[in-house]
Design a protein around this motif. Structure first.
Motif, short mmCIF file in Angstrom:
data_model
loop_
_atom_site.label_atom_id
_atom_site.label_comp_id
_atom_site.label_asym_id
_atom_site.label_seq_id
_atom_site.Cartn_x
_atom_site.Cartn_y
_atom_site.Cartn_z
N GLU A 135 32.23 -1.98 2.76
CA GLU A 135 32.86 -1.36 3.91
C GLU A 135 31.83 -1.17 5.03
OE1 GLU A 135 36.09 -0.62 4.39
OE2 GLU A 135 36.38 -1.70 2.52
N PRO A 136 32.22 -1.29 6.29
CA PRO A 136 31.28 -1.09 7.40
C PRO A 136 30.64 0.29 7.34
CG PRO A 136 33.34 -2.04 8.18
CD PRO A 136 33.56 -1.65 6.76
N ILE A 137 29.39 0.36 7.78
CA ILE A 137 28.67 1.62 7.83
C ILE A 137 28.89 2.25 9.19
CG2 ILE A 137 26.38 2.69 7.78
CD1 ILE A 137 25.51 0.54 5.85
N ASP A 138 29.35 3.49 9.18
CA ASP A 138 29.61 4.20 10.42
C ASP A 138 28.40 5.06 10.77
OD1 ASP A 138 30.59 5.56 12.55
OD2 ASP A 138 32.39 6.33 11.56
N LEU A 139 27.77 4.76 11.90
CA LEU A 139 26.58 5.51 12.32
C LEU A 139 26.93 6.74 13.15
CD1 LEU A 139 24.28 2.53 13.37
CD2 LEU A 139 24.39 3.69 11.16
N THR A 140 28.20 6.90 13.47
CA THR A 140 28.61 8.02 14.31
C THR A 140 28.29 9.35 13.63
OG1 THR A 140 30.44 6.68 15.15
CG2 THR A 140 30.54 9.07 15.54
N GLY A 141 27.65 10.23 14.37
CA GLY A 141 27.39 11.57 13.86
C GLY A 141 26.14 11.72 13.03
N LEU A 142 25.43 10.62 12.72
CA LEU A 142 24.20 10.73 11.93
C LEU A 142 23.08 11.29 12.80
CD1 LEU A 142 24.14 7.38 9.90
CD2 LEU A 142 25.05 9.60 9.22
N ASN A 143 22.34 12.24 12.25
CA ASN A 143 21.23 12.81 12.99
C ASN A 143 20.00 11.90 12.86
OD1 ASN A 143 19.86 13.43 10.54
ND2 ASN A 143 20.94 15.40 10.42
N ALA A 144 18.92 12.27 13.55
CA ALA A 144 17.74 11.41 13.60
C ALA A 144 17.16 11.17 12.21
CB ALA A 144 16.68 12.03 14.52
N GLU A 145 17.11 12.21 11.39
CA GLU A 145 16.54 12.06 10.05
C GLU A 145 17.40 11.15 9.19
OE1 GLU A 145 14.02 12.14 6.99
OE2 GLU A 145 13.66 12.99 8.99
N GLU A 146 18.70 11.27 9.30
CA GLU A 146 19.60 10.42 8.53
C GLU A 146 19.50 8.96 8.98
OE1 GLU A 146 23.19 13.62 7.50
OE2 GLU A 146 23.10 12.62 9.48
N LEU A 147 19.33 8.75 10.26
CA LEU A 147 19.16 7.39 10.77
C LEU A 147 17.85 6.77 10.28
CD1 LEU A 147 20.44 7.78 14.43
CD2 LEU A 147 21.54 6.47 12.61
N ARG A 148 16.77 7.58 10.27
CA ARG A 148 15.49 7.08 9.78
C ARG A 148 15.58 6.71 8.31
NH1 ARG A 148 13.18 10.99 13.28
NH2 ARG A 148 13.17 12.54 11.60
N GLU A 149 16.28 7.53 7.54
CA GLU A 149 16.42 7.27 6.12
C GLU A 149 17.23 5.99 5.88
OE1 GLU A 149 18.25 9.46 2.10
OE2 GLU A 149 17.98 10.58 3.97
N LEU A 150 18.27 5.80 6.67
CA LEU A 150 19.09 4.61 6.52
C LEU A 150 18.32 3.35 6.94
CD1 LEU A 150 21.83 3.24 5.97
CD2 LEU A 150 22.45 3.76 8.35
N ALA A 151 17.52 3.45 8.00
CA ALA A 151 16.80 2.28 8.53
C ALA A 151 15.58 1.92 7.71
CB ALA A 151 16.40 2.54 9.98
N ALA A 152 14.98 2.89 7.03
CA ALA A 152 13.70 2.68 6.34
C ALA A 152 13.75 1.44 5.43
CB ALA A 152 13.35 3.91 5.52
N PRO A 153 12.67 0.65 5.46
CA PRO A 153 11.41 0.86 6.19
C PRO A 153 11.37 0.22 7.58
CG PRO A 153 11.17 -1.02 4.76
CD PRO A 153 12.58 -0.52 4.55
N TRP A 154 12.51 -0.21 8.07
CA TRP A 154 12.58 -0.90 9.35
C TRP A 154 12.73 0.11 10.50
CZ3 TRP A 154 11.32 -5.82 8.61
CH2 TRP A 154 11.54 -6.36 7.35
N PRO A 155 12.51 -0.31 11.72
CA PRO A 155 12.63 0.62 12.86
C PRO A 155 14.06 1.15 13.01
CG PRO A 155 11.47 -1.39 13.50
CD PRO A 155 12.04 -1.64 12.15
N VAL A 156 14.18 2.39 13.38
CA VAL A 156 15.51 3.00 13.54
C VAL A 156 16.33 2.25 14.58
CG1 VAL A 156 16.72 5.07 14.33
CG2 VAL A 156 14.75 5.29 12.82
#
Length: 419
Positions: A8-29
């Motif tokens: 299922e598509p990943i919805d980035l809406t509402g994710l805070n900065a820390e959650e985005l970093r965790e999802l992107a790791a180890p790549w750039p946010v």
């Protein structure tokens, strides 16, 4: 919304900065989001080392790129970071090319270790059993991404086929889609006598995965020992063409033919999903004049360099600095002037012979830095290969760069005036 594989598509809406970093790791946010208009293309550089490809693109070709390198050796990664390049310190095989942050990657560069192919190594890559296993991994990389193609009737695949199993299947289709996991793809590598042979397969594992998953990858550049067998190169090329890449070519190039003050023969494979390649673009319009090591380093005439002490075994102990240097390896740490054993190469001198400007921030012990210099892709050849691949005017920029780093006095010093 991001399509992460076939889940299922990943919805980035509402994710805070820390959650985005965790999802992107180890790549750039920021790579989780589509690039804005005018932003440079995103490039993944595997086995990226201390920055040869990067310097060639940024400083020689002068082409903007949002590039992230993956390198497992900490000192090499630290060298690149000190030079202003981004690095992820990791084993390439532990990262997932299906990662959602890689959706908008346009370019892929791969320089797997070459020690198992070169004549100076143990040549495990030339062992027939190892090569057979490597070819199996190549085939499996296609099975794990595009799967296989069948026109009519049930396929011969013994597992679950996403097409044949479809109750609405009309008997005609194309690629089945993934049939294996990447762990299953890499499994035969455990049977090789040297696991580094299997690292060459990462070029297909990553290229095919990115092509299948996100369909945004547009180009590929690979560098390897000139001793890499043509059968292996042809197999890589054929798998890319079967995956609907428009063109894939390879050619052995020697950096000395492009104005470098040392010999450095490597094979480069380039591939494009968007256009046919002009391999003649790899040839300079005007030949480069050979640059001697003495001219590049501003040494006096007549210096001879000792590379092997007093050993009498075949191979020769000395070379004349009034000619281009022999191929630079990590052993340059022990080379010295034949008439002055205390006069050894500085890191700047060793690096200058492979195309790095003085002051490059080599990090680590002297032996470790010399290893980095010996293994690195010459920035000059990065400029040539990426320029030809992406239709950039590489030749005048390369000549300008060589004049700057070698401090050559006359413009015709980089032309073969007899040509």
């Amino acid at each position: 919304m991001l399509d992460y594989g076939y889940t299922e598509p990943i919805d980035l809406t509402g994710l805070n900065a820390e959650e985005l970093r965790e999802l992107a790791a180890p790549w750039p946010v920021e790579w989780l989001f589509p690039p804005r208009d005018g932003e440079p293309e995103r490039v993944v550089n595997l086995f990226s080392g201390p920055g040869g490809w990067c310097v060639g693109i940024r400083d020689v070709l002068r082409r903007p790129a949002d590039m992230v390198g993956v390198e497992m050796h900490k000192d090499a990664a630290a060298t690149a970071e000190a030079a202003g390049f981004r690095r992820i310190v990791a084993d390439v095989t532990t990262l997932d090319p299906n990662h959602p942050a890689l959706r908008w990657v346009r370019g892929l560069i791969v320089s797997a270790p070459c020690q198992c192919w070169t004549p100076s190594g143990k040549r495990a890559g030339h062992d027939h059993r190892n090569q057979d296993l490597l070819m199996d991994v190549f085939t499996s990389a296609a099975e794990a991404t595009f799967g296989h193609f069948h026109d009519a009737g049930p396929c011969e695949w013994e597992g679950d086929c996403s097409i044949c199993a479809d109750p609405d299947w009309d008997g005609y289709s194309g690629f089945t889609g993934p049939l294996l996991t990447l762990n299953e793809v890499r499994a035969p590598i455990e049977q090789m006598t040297d696991a580094r042979v299997g690292l060459l397969a990462e070029v297909l594992i990553w290229a095919l995965t990115l092509t299948w998953r996100y369909a945004n990858l547009e180009w590929l550049a690979m560098e390897q020992s000139s001793a890499l067998p043509e059968d292996v190169l042809d197999a890589i090329k054929d798998e890319l063409l079967c995956a609907d890449w428009v063109d894939a070519r390879y050619r052995v190039l020697d950096a000395v033919d492009y104005g470098l003050a040392s010999r450095r023969k490597r094979v480069f494979l380039i591939a494009s999903r968007c256009h046919f390649l002009d391999v003649e673009a790899l040839t300079p319009k005007r030949p480069f004049r050979p640059v001697s090591a003495a001219a590049a380093l501003h040494w006096p005439v007549g210096v001879r360099v000792n590379t092997r002490g007093e050993r009498k075994t075949p191979g020769g102990n000395e070379w004349s600095a009034d000619k281009p240097s022999i191929s630079i390896t990590s052993k340059i740490r022990g080379w010295y002037w034949a008439h002055d054993k205390d006069r050894r190469f500085s890191l700047d001198e060793a690096a200058l012979l492979v195309g790095f400007a003085p002051g490059y921030p080599w990090t680590g012990s002297r032996s470790g830095c010399c290893q980095q210099i010996g293994d690195v892709v010459a920035p000059t050849m990065s400029c040539v290969v990426i320029g030809a691949l992406l239709r950039e005017p590489w030749e005048p920029r390369l000549r300008d760069y060589l004049h700057v780093i070698y401090r050559l006095a006359e413009s015709n010093e980089l032309y073969d005036v007899a040509a």
